[in-house]
Design an enzyme around this catalytic site. Sequence first.
Site, PDB file in Angstrom:
ATOM      1  N   HIS A 158     -25.608  18.677 -11.249  1.00 12.65           N
ATOM      2  CA  HIS A 158     -24.884  19.887 -11.666  1.00 12.65           C
ATOM      3  C   HIS A 158     -24.111  19.698 -12.975  1.00 12.65           C
ATOM      4  CE1 HIS A 158     -25.927  21.855  -7.960  1.00 12.65           C
ATOM      5  NE2 HIS A 158     -25.292  20.973  -7.217  1.00 12.65           N
ATOM      6  N   ASP A 194     -33.117  18.390  -4.403  1.00  8.80           N
ATOM      7  CA  ASP A 194     -31.826  18.674  -3.758  1.00  8.80           C
ATOM      8  C   ASP A 194     -31.829  20.127  -3.271  1.00  8.80           C
ATOM      9  OD1 ASP A 194     -28.757  17.409  -3.880  1.00  8.80           O
ATOM     10  OD2 ASP A 194     -28.772  19.611  -3.955  1.00  8.80           O
ATOM     11  N   HIS A 196     -29.530  22.231  -3.574  1.00  5.72           N
ATOM     12  CA  HIS A 196     -28.920  23.069  -4.609  1.00  5.72           C
ATOM     13  C   HIS A 196     -29.689  22.968  -5.918  1.00  5.72           C
ATOM     14  CE1 HIS A 196     -25.633  21.706  -1.858  1.00  5.72           C
ATOM     15  NE2 HIS A 196     -25.336  22.994  -1.879  1.00  5.72           N
ATOM     16  N   ASP A 283     -29.818  17.051   1.159  1.00  5.45           N
ATOM     17  CA  ASP A 283     -29.076  18.120   1.833  1.00  5.45           C
ATOM     18  C   ASP A 283     -30.001  19.254   2.284  1.00  5.45           C
ATOM     19  OD1 ASP A 283     -29.376  18.609  -0.880  1.00  5.45           O
ATOM     20  OD2 ASP A 283     -27.242  18.893  -1.289  1.00  5.45           O
TER      21      ASP A 283
HETATM   22  C1  SP5 Z   1     -24.854  17.336  -5.602  1.00  2.00           C
HETATM   23  C2  SP5 Z   1     -24.621  18.455  -4.628  1.00  2.00           C
HETATM   24  O1  SP5 Z   1     -25.306  18.544  -3.625  1.00  2.00           O
HETATM   25  N1  SP5 Z   1     -23.625  19.282  -4.891  1.00  2.00           N
HETATM   26  C3  SP5 Z   1     -23.353  20.358  -4.027  1.00  2.00           C
HETATM   27  C4  SP5 Z   1     -22.102  21.073  -4.364  1.00  2.00           C
HETATM   28  C5  SP5 Z   1     -21.865  22.186  -3.399  1.00  2.00           C
HETATM   29  N2  SP5 Z   1     -20.499  22.540  -3.405  1.00  2.00           N
HETATM   30  C6  SP5 Z   1     -20.165  23.750  -2.768  1.00  2.00           C
HETATM   31  C7  SP5 Z   1     -19.955  23.560  -1.314  1.00  2.00           C
HETATM   32  C8  SP5 Z   1     -19.588  24.864  -0.654  1.00  2.00           C
HETATM   33  C9  SP5 Z   1     -20.280  24.954   0.650  1.00  2.00           C
HETATM   34  N3  SP5 Z   1     -20.085  26.189   1.281  1.00  2.00           N
HETATM   35  C10 SP5 Z   1     -21.159  26.446   2.180  1.00  2.00           C
HETATM   36  C11 SP5 Z   1     -20.933  27.627   3.024  1.00  2.00           C
HETATM   37  C12 SP5 Z   1     -22.093  27.753   3.964  1.00  2.00           C
HETATM   38  N4  SP5 Z   1     -21.829  28.694   4.987  1.00  2.00           N
HETATM   39 ZN    ZN Z   2     -27.003  19.504  -3.217  1.00  2.00          ZN
END
Ligand code: SP5
Ligand code: ZN
Length: 338
Positions: A158, A194, A196, A283
């Site tokens: 990111h 990933d 994300h 993830d």
């Molecule tokens: C490297 C990586 O995997 N970074 C991920 C960053 C995500 N950060 C935001 C986390 C917020 C999660 N909220 C999830 C709600 C689901 N109901």
């Molecule tokens: Zn991620």
Amino acid sequence: MITVFSEHHRQHAARGEWHEGAFREPFEAPARADGVLEAVRQAGLGPLVAARRSGLGVVERVHSAAYLAFLEQIHADWAVVYPDEDAVPYAIRAGTQGPVPDGLFGRLGHYATDTVTPITAGTWSAACAAVDCALTAVAEVAEGASEAFALCRPPGHHASRERYGGYCYLNNAAIAAESWRQRGCERVAILDVDYHHGNGTQSIFYDRPDVLFVSLHADPRHAFPYFEGYAAEAGAGAGEGFTLNLPLPPGTTWEAYTPALERALDRIVAFGAEALVVSLGLDTYGGDPIADFRLTERDFGELGARLRRVAAPTVFVLEGGYAVEELGPNVVAVLRGG
Ligand code: SP5
Ligand code: ZN
């Protein structure tokens, strides 16, 4: 399979994270990397190599000098005022291009993209150590190993040229890809698996045809980073056609995942990649606490097997994955491949 690791990752340990309205233990914690190293060791996957110090040469090709100076310095400035807290902004710059504000919160908000990515006293050292892992892994493969695994923490995908966020500060995978370019590889592919979207990596190579960026990830309409990762983003200028985004719906299982994976691999093979960097986030696992795909350990083995169809020297770079107990076994499953 060589695994490159560093003990310095532990210097980055956030006090906590605001999540769904409450302050809790951070998801991105030292136990992640410790667990992966333990699993790799127990599996007898191959040699464990301590990361070698690499200097900032390639890093400066990926990140701006002003951004690197900020990351190195900001916590020291912050600690004069707030010695016991992690540095976190509250106001975040949007897409604007104004000057870098003075003061702690202006500078933090200028370079940050979110408020879940704290800067601690050890963040800079740990982020540099993660880069060392990635660059040492590239060196090992360049010197003849067919593949290597960089056990990077904090993750990187990111982080863009001059912004941090999503638990990422320095873009380990982009720096690995740039290192391959410096070593004379004409065409480098990055496959980001990933959960994300790897928005930082995408932005770094968006207008370049020499580094192909292909990503399978949760549809940003429903998932972080929300504002990038749509299928219509395909590169710009000379880089048009060298970004491929394959967003997938919530609840994606292996059955729905595989056609997208095959498309991704087809594109990488057609590109003629001379080296492959895999942004390896776990993830997408069914038990992940912040994501909603449903891959299993067995699926990760199959993912690892299918990846090998790209018959190019490969460096795996650890990204996300927050089911701490299962992260190590899931990583091992990919690296073993089947
Ligand atoms: C490297 C990586 O995997 N970074 C991920 C960053 C995500 N950060 C935001 C986390 C917020 C999660 N909220 C999830 C709600 C689901 N109901
Ligand atoms: Zn991620």
